[in-house]
Design an enzyme around this catalytic site. Sequence first.
Site, PDB file in Angstrom:
ATOM      1  N   ASP A  13     -61.593 -69.982  29.858  1.00  0.00           N
ATOM      2  CA  ASP A  13     -60.843 -71.213  30.111  1.00  0.00           C
ATOM      3  C   ASP A  13     -59.331 -71.027  30.182  1.00  0.00           C
ATOM      4  O   ASP A  13     -58.600 -72.016  30.228  1.00  0.00           O
ATOM      5  CB  ASP A  13     -61.191 -72.271  29.061  1.00  0.00           C
ATOM      6  CG  ASP A  13     -61.094 -71.745  27.638  1.00  0.00           C
ATOM      7  OD1 ASP A  13     -60.837 -70.544  27.448  1.00  0.00           O
ATOM      8  OD2 ASP A  13     -61.299 -72.536  26.697  1.00  0.00           O
ATOM      9  N   CYS A  16     -56.656 -66.812  34.221  1.00  0.00           N
ATOM     10  CA  CYS A  16     -55.672 -65.827  34.671  1.00  0.00           C
ATOM     11  C   CYS A  16     -55.797 -65.611  36.179  1.00  0.00           C
ATOM     12  O   CYS A  16     -56.892 -65.661  36.737  1.00  0.00           O
ATOM     13  CB  CYS A  16     -55.887 -64.486  33.970  1.00  0.00           C
ATOM     14  SG  CYS A  16     -55.839 -64.555  32.163  1.00  0.00           S
ATOM     15  N   TYR A 423     -73.515 -78.630  21.992  1.00  0.00           N
ATOM     16  CA  TYR A 423     -73.091 -79.703  21.101  1.00  0.00           C
ATOM     17  C   TYR A 423     -73.736 -79.507  19.732  1.00  0.00           C
ATOM     18  O   TYR A 423     -74.694 -78.750  19.585  1.00  0.00           O
ATOM     19  CB  TYR A 423     -73.486 -81.059  21.684  1.00  0.00           C
ATOM     20  CG  TYR A 423     -72.929 -81.318  23.061  1.00  0.00           C
ATOM     21  CD1 TYR A 423     -71.678 -81.901  23.227  1.00  0.00           C
ATOM     22  CD2 TYR A 423     -73.649 -80.974  24.205  1.00  0.00           C
ATOM     23  CE1 TYR A 423     -71.162 -82.142  24.500  1.00  0.00           C
ATOM     24  CE2 TYR A 423     -73.140 -81.207  25.478  1.00  0.00           C
ATOM     25  CZ  TYR A 423     -71.896 -81.786  25.617  1.00  0.00           C
ATOM     26  OH  TYR A 423     -71.384 -82.012  26.869  1.00  0.00           O
ATOM     27  N   ARG A 606     -63.864 -66.412  18.801  1.00  0.00           N
ATOM     28  CA  ARG A 606     -64.289 -65.881  20.096  1.00  0.00           C
ATOM     29  C   ARG A 606     -64.480 -64.369  20.073  1.00  0.00           C
ATOM     30  O   ARG A 606     -63.746 -63.643  19.402  1.00  0.00           O
ATOM     31  CB  ARG A 606     -63.275 -66.253  21.177  1.00  0.00           C
ATOM     32  CG  ARG A 606     -63.317 -67.729  21.518  1.00  0.00           C
ATOM     33  CD  ARG A 606     -62.456 -68.059  22.713  1.00  0.00           C
ATOM     34  NE  ARG A 606     -62.581 -69.467  23.058  1.00  0.00           N
ATOM     35  CZ  ARG A 606     -61.911 -70.035  24.042  1.00  0.00           C
ATOM     36  NH1 ARG A 606     -61.091 -69.317  24.778  1.00  0.00           N
ATOM     37  NH2 ARG A 606     -62.067 -71.316  24.302  1.00  0.00           N
TER      38      ARG A 606
END
EC number: 4.2.1.112
Length: 730
Positions: A13, A16, A423, A606
């Site tokens: 997200d 680049c 979710y 991450r």
Amino acid sequence: MASKKHVVCQSCDINCVVEAEVKADGKIQTKSISEPHPTTPPNSICMKSVNADTIRTHKDRVLYPLKNVGSKRGEQRWERISWDQALDEIAEKLKKIIAKYGPESLGVSQTEINQQSEYGTLRRFMNLLGSPNWTSAMYMCIGNTAGVHRVTHGSYSFASFADSNCLLFIGKNLSNHNWVSQFNDLKAALKRGCKLIVLDPRRTKVAEMADIWLPLRYGTDAALFLGMINVIINEQLYDKEFVENWCVGFEELKERVQEYPLDKVAEITGCDAGEIRKAAVMFATESPASIPWAVSTDMQKNSCSAIRAQCILRAIVGSFVNGAEILGAPHSDLVPISKIQMHEALPEEKKKLQLGTETYPFLTYTGMSALEEPSERVYGVKYFHNMGAFMANPTALFTAMATEKPYPVKAFFALASNALMGYANQQNALKGLMNQDLVVCYDQFMTPTAQLADYVLPGDHWLERPVVQPNWEGIPFGNTSQQVVEPAGEAKDEYYFIRELAVRMGLEEHFPWKDRLELINYRISPTGMEWEEYQKQYTYMSKLPDYFGPEGVGVATPSGKVELYSSVFEKLGYDPLPYYHEPLQTEISDPELAKEYPLILFAGLREDSNFQSCYHQPGILRDAEPDPVALLHPKTAQSLGLPSGEWIWVETTHGRLKLLLKHDGAQPEGTIRIPHGRWCPEQEGGPETGFSGAMLHNDAMVLSDDDWNLDPEQGLPNLRGGILAKAYKC
């Protein structure tokens, strides 16, 4: 078609800009850009981007429309069909569902940030059809931040690394393979002498680069920010001119932060009071100062207050007028997304039916209605689509799908969205999907969500499509992404699906653009150029309103000023000022429960080789991080008798999941990190394998979306501090 292209990488997200070249063997090589670029510094390419073509050409990619011909949902009996057959049957079934239950019975989950190719036409389709029930994982990741920014200062605020002398980072785990362009921006800023403050419970590489590292307790960010505001106000370090001329509610804010003296904040956060004061003084005096977006505060029990407090910190030190922060607007080169979406076509009675309106209205049409007039005054658009807006609450949507209350949702589209895993409360999401009359999935792979669909439609890859960024309003810059190759197999762009379905639903007159290229040319029509010429400029900066000058238009809030005391939240019945409340499930708030569940859970952090639930297919990226890993401090693991390298159960009061344990000295003692989005695409699909391991390894299995665990204003789940857990051997 030339083989070398200028492309926006959409592997994650951060987007680049990279170069892509088709080699003699037909493979696509991606590499960092060779010329200066305003949004992407040199050498900004990660392993996901380098290996993008291995995903595009993966043997398991869905290349043709598929129909599930099994006798029950989730049975993996797939039949290849044509696009026309799929669209005809989907339209026929959707018409029957709408005739029986009404258009609001259609729910949609979409990932905008990595798709960026339909430019508001999905919401246009839904609005014309009469369904308000669009949602996205952006509800709890940047979209909610944008919503809070809007009620505070009218638009999303971007940090300018190049113009900042002090950066405040909040749990940003940047690296050469995680948001690499921003990591390079950070290193360049530090090289010229910029100060860095890092708030992170973990001793990360970025924390080690900091001038001040505040290892706060998970989920206490709001308290720490309030303590910093206390120092800045009480020590008269704020920008008095900006506060006096362009802020409202300063006296009320000043009174509120007296409730957060440094000794109290130190007790709440676990940080040293002197270090908190030092950070506050640095942020106020090393001007200009900025706070780049971070996902951590999007996913907490006190999320709304934490984000509001960040907005206030920016405002009171003058960041909106000294260049450190940039308030976005609809892009001056482009037709506004809001115009394409046609929110005015959705009847008011349907807007009021948007799921979540009665329980958590803030991010719905109802909650955003107070900003319609200010947005029209400042931006010329009533429905300002600022990074996801006017969203149905995901919990309310999946509950309606599962229970048919407050009304039935019987058709569900997952567009570039692995909604089953995306979710909290995955168990309820599964129930909701199982209770549908129609499920359509548009994706590149047979994800766990796709395994539950009636129809799986093959989506294109970012190397296979032209893109004009952004796909929402409020970003002060944009990039063009050139198409490198034609889509593989029968993969189609998202707009193709939307328009062809719209035609079959009797809405053709509202979709005059025959294909994606016509839509792009309409989007860029204010420039007087068409795509063939426009794509050559690569990037474009927007002309922004004069918000705060002598003739400034002000910001798009009801007062026209930065609302330190929020009139919107007051109108909705919420606290108009930020606060900190201890989550209901911590060792402090529930010491008895903590005896059985002695760990504090953190979901996320991450990894280098994947993004959310993407890129787990067997291959070079999966090989880099093959297993779903839980992180425990060695001392904590030793106290629990859990050796590194063994499989463990991680359990909360909501559920449990199976992970491989790794000892990690950077993980705070008494806490456990679990990954997000892990599944096993190499396994067979269907319920027998938990939909390829999704029901065994994904974090949403242990994350509750009950009211006790939701942010009270936004109605989003607490994922990052304030959930008790235990770990034990399998």
